[in-house]
Write an enzyme that holds these catalytic residues in place. Structure first.
Site, short mmCIF file in Angstrom:
data_model
loop_
_atom_site.label_atom_id
_atom_site.label_comp_id
_atom_site.label_asym_id
_atom_site.label_seq_id
_atom_site.Cartn_x
_atom_site.Cartn_y
_atom_site.Cartn_z
N GLU A 291 0.82 -1.20 0.00
CA GLU A 291 0.00 0.00 0.00
C GLU A 291 0.86 1.26 0.00
O GLU A 291 0.44 2.31 -0.48
CB GLU A 291 -0.92 -0.02 1.23
CG GLU A 291 -2.30 0.52 0.93
CD GLU A 291 -3.30 0.25 2.04
OE1 GLU A 291 -3.87 -0.85 2.07
OE2 GLU A 291 -3.51 1.14 2.89
N HIS A 320 7.84 -26.72 0.39
CA HIS A 320 7.20 -27.81 -0.33
C HIS A 320 6.10 -27.30 -1.24
O HIS A 320 5.20 -28.05 -1.63
CB HIS A 320 6.67 -28.84 0.67
CG HIS A 320 7.77 -29.39 1.54
ND1 HIS A 320 8.45 -30.55 1.22
CD2 HIS A 320 8.36 -28.90 2.66
CE1 HIS A 320 9.39 -30.77 2.14
NE2 HIS A 320 9.35 -29.77 3.02
N LYS A 433 -13.08 2.71 -1.59
CA LYS A 433 -13.97 3.03 -0.46
C LYS A 433 -15.14 3.90 -0.95
O LYS A 433 -16.28 3.70 -0.59
CB LYS A 433 -13.20 3.78 0.64
CG LYS A 433 -12.29 2.88 1.49
CD LYS A 433 -11.72 3.66 2.67
CE LYS A 433 -10.81 2.80 3.55
NZ LYS A 433 -10.32 3.47 4.74
O1 PA5 Z 1 -3.10 1.65 5.88
C1 PA5 Z 1 -4.16 2.19 5.65
O2 PA5 Z 1 -4.31 3.42 5.68
C2 PA5 Z 1 -5.40 1.36 5.36
O3 PA5 Z 1 -5.08 0.01 5.20
C3 PA5 Z 1 -6.39 1.50 6.49
O4 PA5 Z 1 -5.80 1.06 7.68
C4 PA5 Z 1 -7.66 0.73 6.23
O5 PA5 Z 1 -8.22 1.10 5.00
C5 PA5 Z 1 -8.67 0.94 7.35
O6 PA5 Z 1 -8.94 2.30 7.50
P1 PA5 Z 1 -9.58 2.88 8.81
O7 PA5 Z 1 -8.62 2.64 9.93
O8 PA5 Z 1 -9.80 4.32 8.54
O9 PA5 Z 1 -10.84 2.13 9.04
#
Ligand code: PA5
Length: 464
Positions: A291, A320, A433
């Protein structure tokens, strides 16, 4: 610092032309200085407040520990509701530091309530959870930085409703613990109104960099994790990652080697711990690496479409399954091994066993066999010219886990700085989202819905 980083097998001296020559490291001084400065000069600023998370004071730790004990004393189950960066920290620390079959242990042997981290909205998973917990004696930690994530809010709505029916409205409120950004988002507003206990997430700590903030620390306190030691380890790694010389800075060095490998077409980063307790540490790594580094444009707006696809693998299990590919397939991977030198519970392979089979194994321990297999896989990969490096942990404990988590965060931040991208945003995730809000009919997302509906699905490309 307790961890050791052995990058011999990234170098030409070990893997020949597929490796990196020492001169490549030496000649990139300017890039090292720039990447280092970008991360270190911005410590504690903007989206880099995560660098400060291990610095919380004794009082804050004492309060967390007290809260953890309070929940431990009354809860049969502690359920984390969250996703992505709001779940993977609790998942990997639970896996690393508690008994591997914690929830199945008899109550007397468990130091904490049963722990569940629900990071998906599969309805079957929700009904399965409800089959194994007693809602009346369970406590729910709703974790969402934005306070707006559909997945987490849906879980909260279901469970809060059930709680109210099970224990009444007044008591239900005491079973909900919210971790979110103070003063922002729908969940914070709801928590204020309902009177839930709230733990804050600093505004400059993003989801995947939040494991050492209350996102992780609240569940860790309930798990009975030694938070002091974990933060001590994280601070030790912070110091190591603040060393300006790349040759003594583990995160700067491995970030550079990974970025150089990417440039040479090694677009896959395999994380391969040799310990079941670290299996989900690979999930943590996969998220932060994917990410943070998977970006369309660099900071100057130039199209780069960069990133290295992380893959998880478990030693020895995946020897394996995957290792044949890693050894003989395309030269497109860097493998990171995580080795553990001492396993708390070692198991002897009996030497007095009368069965005349596996005689070469007798008298060894399972830990010795696991280590031998890790080193053998490292040897096989190196012999085949495959880039790999090893992170060695003396043992898995709160301190070394704190070090490892902090290392992953610094390594990612340095890699992003070398790539010249914004490491801390996630426009690709945000787009998804928003599309979900539109499809589910949230007000304000009408345009997005139109955009979605305008996508044409051609019947001729659908096989029935
Ligand atoms: O790293 C990130 O920003 C995302 O993976 C968020 O943690 C994830 O989308 C969840 O978001 P939130 O904590 O706002 O619910």
């Amino acid at each position: 610092m307790k961890l050791r980083f052995d990058y011999n097998n990234m170098m030409t001296s070990a893997i020949g032309s597929h490796g990196i020559a020492p001169s490549v490291i030496d000649k990139a001084q300017k890039a090292h200085v720039a990447a280092f400065k970008e991360v270190i000069d911005n410590s504690g600023k903007g989206w880099q407040e995560w660098t400060e998370t291990p610095l919380i004071d004794e009082k804050a730790v004492a309060e967390l520990n007290e809260f953890g004990k309070e929940i431990r004393d009354k809860a049969s189950s502690f359920v984390v509701l969250g996703i992505g960066g709001s779940a993977l920290g609790p998942i990997c620390v639970f896996n690393a530091l508690l008994h591997l079959h914690h929830n199945e242990l008899p109550e007397k042997m468990r130091k904490a309530p049963k722990i569940y981290v629900e990071d998906n909205i599969d309805p079957v998973r929700m009904s399965s959870l409800l089959d194994v917990i007693d809602v009346k004696t369970s406590y729910f930690n709703v974790i969402t930085k934005s306070g707006e994530t559909s997945e987490t809010l849906s879980q909260f709505l279901i469970l809060y409703n059930m709680l109210k029916k099970a224990v009444g409205e007044k008591e239900a409120k005491e079973h909900i613990i919210v971790t979110t950004t103070i003063g922002k988002g729908a969940l914070y507003a709801c928590a204020e109104k309902e009177g839930f206990k709230v733990f804050g997430i600093p505004s400059g700590v993003g989801g995947r960099f939040s494991v050492l903030s209350n996102v992780g620390l609240v569940p860790f306190a309930v798990m009975g994790v030694d938070i002091d030691s974990m933060l001590y380890g994280a601070r030790a790694m912070r110091e190591a990652c603040e060393r300006p010389d790349i040759k003594s800075n583990p995160a700067l060095m491995t970030a550079f080697l990974q970025v150089k490998s990417m440039e040479a077409g090694k677009n896959i980063s395999v994380m391969m711990p040799y310990a079941d307790g670290l299996k989900t540490m690979a999930d943590f790594y996969c998220q932060i690496w994917a990410e943070s580094l998977g970006k369309a444009v660099d900071k100057a707006g130039k199209k780069v479409n960069c990133g290295q696809t992380p893959a998880k693998s478990l030693g020895v299990t995946d020897q394996h399954s995957q290792v044949q590919l890693y050894t003989e397939g395309p030269f497109d991977k860097v493998v990171t091994f995580i080795g553990v030198e001492s396993f708390g519970d070692n198991v002897d392979i009996p030497s007095d066993e009368t069965a005349d089979i596996g005689n070469f194994l007798k008298g060894h321990t399972m830990g010795e066999l696991l280590t031998a297999e890790r080193k053998s896989t490292e040897f096989a990969l190196t012999k085949a010219g495959r880039s790999n490096f090893t992170i060695l942990m003396p043992e898995i404990n709160a301190e070394t886990v704190g070090e490892l988590l902090m290392y992953f965060m610094y390594e990612t931040a340095f890699a992003g700085a070398y790539l010249g991208i914004d490491t801390f945003n996630q426009p690709g995730v945000e787009e998804g989202k928003k599309a979900t809000f539109a499809m589910i009919g949230r007000a304000g997302y009408e345009e997005k819905l139109k955009e979605l509906e305008s996508l044409e699905k051609k019947a001729e490309y659908i096989i029935k």
